[in-house]
Enzyme design. Structure first.
Site, PDB file in Angstrom:
ATOM      1  N   HIS A 199       0.741  -1.047  -0.007  1.00 47.62           N
ATOM      2  CA  HIS A 199       0.116  -0.059  -0.005  1.00 47.62           C
ATOM      3  C   HIS A 199       0.824   1.250  -0.011  1.00 47.62           C
ATOM      4  CE1 HIS A 199       0.370   0.921   4.356  1.00 47.62           C
ATOM      5  NE2 HIS A 199       0.727  -0.447   4.500  1.00 47.62           N
TER       6      HIS A 199
ATOM      7  N   ASP B 111      -0.281   4.486   0.827  1.00 47.56           N
ATOM      8  CA  ASP B 111      -0.726   5.342   1.736  1.00 47.56           C
ATOM      9  C   ASP B 111       0.080   5.319   3.079  1.00 47.56           C
ATOM     10  OD1 ASP B 111      -2.108   2.967   2.445  1.00 47.56           O
ATOM     11  OD2 ASP B 111      -3.268   4.380   3.911  1.00 47.56           O
TER      12      ASP B 111
ATOM     13  N   ASP C 259       6.224   1.989   6.190  1.00 52.57           N
ATOM     14  CA  ASP C 259       5.168   1.230   6.010  1.00 52.57           C
ATOM     15  C   ASP C 259       4.261   1.896   5.242  1.00 52.57           C
ATOM     16  OD1 ASP C 259       2.774   0.032   6.464  1.00 52.57           O
ATOM     17  OD2 ASP C 259       2.539   0.753   8.797  1.00 52.57           O
TER      18      ASP C 259
ATOM     19  N   GLU D  66      -4.803   1.579   2.861  1.00 55.84           N
ATOM     20  CA  GLU D  66      -4.441   0.515   3.829  1.00 55.84           C
ATOM     21  C   GLU D  66      -4.553   0.968   5.294  1.00 55.84           C
ATOM     22  OE1 GLU D  66      -2.599  -2.580   6.333  1.00 55.84           O
ATOM     23  OE2 GLU D  66      -2.058  -0.499   5.975  1.00 55.84           O
ATOM     24  N   GLU D  67      -4.162   2.132   5.625  1.00 55.00           N
ATOM     25  CA  GLU D  67      -3.932   2.280   6.897  1.00 55.00           C
ATOM     26  C   GLU D  67      -5.290   2.757   7.590  1.00 55.00           C
ATOM     27  OE1 GLU D  67      -1.442   2.125   8.687  1.00 55.00           O
ATOM     28  OE2 GLU D  67       0.310   2.004   7.231  1.00 55.00           O
TER      29      GLU D  67
ATOM     30  N   ASP E  61       4.219  -6.393   3.713  1.00 51.96           N
ATOM     31  CA  ASP E  61       3.714  -5.148   4.716  1.00 51.96           C
ATOM     32  C   ASP E  61       4.124  -5.625   6.188  1.00 51.96           C
ATOM     33  OD1 ASP E  61       2.796  -2.810   5.643  1.00 51.96           O
ATOM     34  OD2 ASP E  61       0.706  -3.522   5.337  1.00 51.96           O
TER      35      ASP E  61
ATOM     36  N   HIS F 208       4.348   4.159  12.291  1.00 56.50           N
ATOM     37  CA  HIS F 208       3.334   5.031  12.472  1.00 56.50           C
ATOM     38  C   HIS F 208       3.911   6.052  13.343  1.00 56.50           C
ATOM     39  CE1 HIS F 208       0.072   1.968  11.421  1.00 56.50           C
ATOM     40  NE2 HIS F 208       0.842   2.028  10.615  1.00 56.50           N
TER      41      HIS F 208
HETATM   42 ZN   LIG Z   1       1.263  -1.105   6.230  1.00 57.31          ZN
END
Ligand SMILES: [Zn+2]
Length: 407
Positions: free
Chosen positions: A78, A80, A141, A175-176, A198, A379
């Site tokens: 992903h 995003d 990520d 995805e997030e 991922d 994150h």
């Molecule tokens: Zn991820």
């Protein structure tokens, strides 16, 4: 190595933060900036059928280079990044030959990435790390995953002596915020199985995740002057307290790990007349997961008997453990495991304490285990990725393609 670094940096410096409050797909317009760039890049490295749909889902094909029939496999990432932390103006730092000491991410703000707190750093002594400057997340990520897939495809295009079947790649938005799989066209993708790139640290290989549900308990009380409330007032706050107190006290996120499930009360709002409790239920085991949902029903029934049906319960399933869908095709895990072992990585197979797009895709008909992308501390500002782990992930992808053609 420099190619991987350059490619990775060209992705992470484009802000692609997603936004759960938006109803569009992609949830933020800025995700198109990287999506469009990726489409160009996939074409320029020589992939075929490169497409991007109206929701910014990208697909492309590396055609088979053997004459016999080989199953079509896929690799998915992903583009995003998490809404939890800023992804604007990412300024990656490169630490060569990491010595195991503290890394000063930001001198001004005194932000330190310390191996005495983040012990995982110590396994990367001597390697090249990419970190943040303390002001943003990094976006490894899952731009590490995208870097690895693109690099592996480029490598296979340039090395036709490596035999492989048809390979599909898929890059998704959002995805997030839990929507990466929602508009993924499985039929168009056309793979028999796929891998999301991922996961976190090198070696991770995951095919189990939580079964997940959310629940909301709403209590309607009766407010009466407290001086004259005897046998009249029904205090919704106190009923909420009783219900929460009856949940298993130690089955909570902060006291569980591995395959232990939990109830997690995350929101309570209320006054005497109206109180609501919101919680999530997580368990790898489907039976225990169902028992947890049952317990909530039993508790609500009990207090409804006592308080004249003033409580309602709404339970929503969120996602299910992909293990149910992977075990019947377990060879897809074995191929990934062997690919890692063949290039000297010890596979770390462990249950995910969350969900992945792969779990949704598996239930949509595309079995989809998860493989490490190499990053840590996702994150947030302490996110980092060792370049060597990304290189190994590239090798794993190449080897999976090769092994699938051999079998
Ligand atoms: Zn991820």
């Amino acid at each position: 190595m420099q190619d991987i670094i350059d490619r990775f940096i060209s992705y992470v410096t484009i802000d692609t933060q997603s936004d759960s409050s938006s109803e569009t797909t992609p949830s933020t317009k800025k995700q198109w900036n990287l999506a469009n760039k990726l489409v160009e890049e996939l074409r320029s490295i020589g992939l075929e059928d490169v497409s991007i749909d109206q929701n910014a889902y990208i697909m492309a094909t590396l055609p088979s280079n053997v004459k016999y029939e080989v199953p079509t496999i896929g690799f998915i990432s992903h583009f995003d990044t998490s809404p939890d932390f800023s992804g604007t103006n990412v300024k990656p730092k490169i630490i060569e030959n990491y010595d195991g000491n503290d890394i000063v991410l930001n001198e001004e703000k005194n932000i330190i990435l310390s191996s005495s707190y983040f012990h995982d750093l110590l396994q990367y002594i001597g390697q090249t790390l990419i970190t943040t400057d303390g002001n943003t997340l990094l976006g490894a990520d899952d731009k590490a995953g995208i870097t690895e897939i693109v690099t592996a495809m480029e490598y296979l295009v340039k090395h036709p002596e490596i035999k492989h079947g048809p390979v599909r790649i898929g890059f998704t938005p959002d995805e997030e915020i839990g929507r990466g799989a929602h508009k993924f066209d499985i039929e168009k993708f056309g793979a028999q199985w796929a891998y999301t790139m991922d996961g976190s640290q090198i070696g991770e290989l995951e095919y189990e995740n939580f079964n997940a549900a959310s629940a909301k308990i709403t209590i309607n009380g009766k407010s009466v002057h407290p001086g004259y409330a005897k046998n009249k007032m029904v205090n919704a706050i106190l009923i909420a307290n009783h219900i929460i107190a009856e949940l298993p006290r130690h089955e909570i996120p902060e006291e569980t790990d591995g395959r232990d499930g939990f109830f997690h009360v995350h929101t309570i709002n209320g006054d005497i007349e109206n109180t609501s409790i919101e919680l999530i239920i997580r368990d790898h085991d489907l039976q225990r997961f169902n028992e947890r949902k049952e317990l909530l029903k039993v508790l609500v029934k009990k207090y409804n008997l006592k308080y004249d049906d003033c409580i309602s319960l709404e339970i929503k399933d969120q996602y299910f453990n992909m293990k149910e869908k992977i075990e019947p095709v377990y060879h897809i895990v074995e191929i990934a495991k062997k690919a890692m072992e063949d290039i000297g990585i010890t596979p770390i197979i462990k249950p995910i304490r969350g969900g992945t797009d792969g779990s949704q895709l598996s239930y949509m008909g595309l079995p989809c285990p998860n493989i490490f992308a190499g990053g840590h501390n996702f994150h947030g500002k302490y996110e980092y990725v060792p370049v060597e782990s990304m290189q190994k992930a590239v090798e794993v992808i190449v080897r999976i393609c090769e092994l699938t053609a051999e079998q």
